[in-house]
Design an enzyme around this catalytic site. Structure first.
Site, PDB file in Angstrom:
ATOM      1  CG  ASP A 105      -0.284  -0.248   2.549  1.00 54.94           C
ATOM      2  OD1 ASP A 105       0.868   0.183   2.709  1.00 54.94           O
ATOM      3  OD2 ASP A 105      -0.910  -0.863   3.434  1.00 54.94           O
ATOM      4  CG  HIS A 120       4.540 -10.171  -0.500  1.00 56.79           C
ATOM      5  ND1 HIS A 120       3.774 -10.426   0.618  1.00 56.79           N
ATOM      6  CD2 HIS A 120       5.400 -11.223  -0.598  1.00 56.79           C
ATOM      7  CE1 HIS A 120       4.157 -11.577   1.177  1.00 56.79           C
ATOM      8  NE2 HIS A 120       5.139 -12.066   0.463  1.00 56.79           N
ATOM      9  CG  ASN A 214      -0.766  -9.937  15.716  1.00 61.19           C
ATOM     10  OD1 ASN A 214      -1.985  -9.965  15.915  1.00 61.19           O
ATOM     11  ND2 ASN A 214      -0.212 -10.364  14.596  1.00 61.19           N
ATOM     12  CB  ALA A 233      -0.147  -1.515  14.532  1.00 61.97           C
TER      13      ALA A 233
END
Ligand code: OAD
Length: 248
Positions: A105, A120, A214, A233
């Site tokens: 993003d 990625h 997390n 987060a």
């Protein structure tokens, strides 16, 4: 939890080469849905049917309509949240050296981090599968699906589909920074997609401390992670930043 955060921040303040590995969870507070868990994209879509390169090549219209159109809309409108901004601040403070992200993003760069390894790939650019012409995602015209280049070829995002290789340089650098860091923040990843999920293990085996953020447990919790901060987060990073101020 206060004690865990305090200890984790003491380690962070002492570290000379901290890095972060982030996943979809860090962008949830920017309204980008995660892949797994409640509200996750893979609850609605089978990744092998929609996010595998063979599925895209077989039926690009289906994948564009079901997944990529919405992704473009969501990412075009997303802005960094406190989690991203905190990591950018940690870089400005000279503490955080590199962010390895599984996200496509671009929010770490928008927040201000300058060394971001996009494990990625990215969704900021598309390229034509025929002539390789690159185009900014915001300029991709969605009036016809699939979007096509002037040459007639179909556009695809620069991100990695399942079944594709991790860009070799990104993999190499990720391994290198993971094996030489002294602390890794692991934020918002389910830590099950390989080879990204190996990075915290490489860091730990090389002697680094691992701080996991997390709300849920992951395969790293209790084995690889030295500290687990079980909050969102943005909240966790805000608490870390506040605690850090008291130490510096
Ligand atoms: P996942 O969707 O697998 O996991 C998201 C993680 O974030 C989960 O462990 C959640 O508990 C956690 N989480 C949710 N909300 C959070 C919040 N507000 N703050 C912090 N954590 C939160 O995402 P990834 O681990 O990034 O790959 O997924 C890895 C890869 O699987 C992705 O890069 C993508 C996907 O298929 C490809 O597309 C190749």
């Amino acid at each position: 939890m206060d004690k865990i955060i305090r200890q984790a921040v003491e380690d962070l303040a002492k570290s000379k080469k901290a890095i972060a590995l982030t996943g979809a969870g860090i962008s949830v507070e920017s309204n980008i849905p995660p892949f797994r868990g409640k509200g996750g994209i893979w609850e609605k879509f089978d990744p092998m049917e929609y996010a595998h390169i063979d599925a895209f090549l077989k039926d690009p219209v289906k994948v564009w309509n079901a997944l990529l159109k919405d992704m473009k809309e969501i990412i075009d409108n997303a802005r960094p949240n406190d989690g991203h901004l905190g990591l950018a601040r940690l870089e400005q403070m000279g503490i955080l050296k590199t962010v390895i992200t599984q996200n496509v993003d671009g929010l770490h760069q928008m927040a201000g981090n300058t060394d971001v390894i996009e494990f990625h790939g990215n969704f900021a650019w598309h390229y034509c599968m025929e002539c390789n012409n690159r185009i900014k995602t915001k300029d991709v015209d969605l009036s016809d699906i699939p979007p096509r280049c002037a040459c007639g070829g179909i556009y695809r995002p620069e991100c990695v589909f399942f079944g594709e290789m991790i860009p070799p340089l990104n993999l190499m650098r990720s391994r290198q920074v993971s094996s030489t860091c002294d602390l890794m923040l692991v934020i918002g990843t389910s830590a099950i997609v390989q080879p990204a999920a190996l990075m915290p293990i490489i860091a730990k085996q090389s002697g680094a401390k691992v701080i996991e953020i997390n709300p849920e447990q992951t395969p790293l919790t209790g084995s690889v992670s030295d500290y687990i901060i079980t909050s969102k987060a943005g909240e966790a990073i805000n608490r870390i930043m506040a605690e850090l101020q008291t130490l510096l």
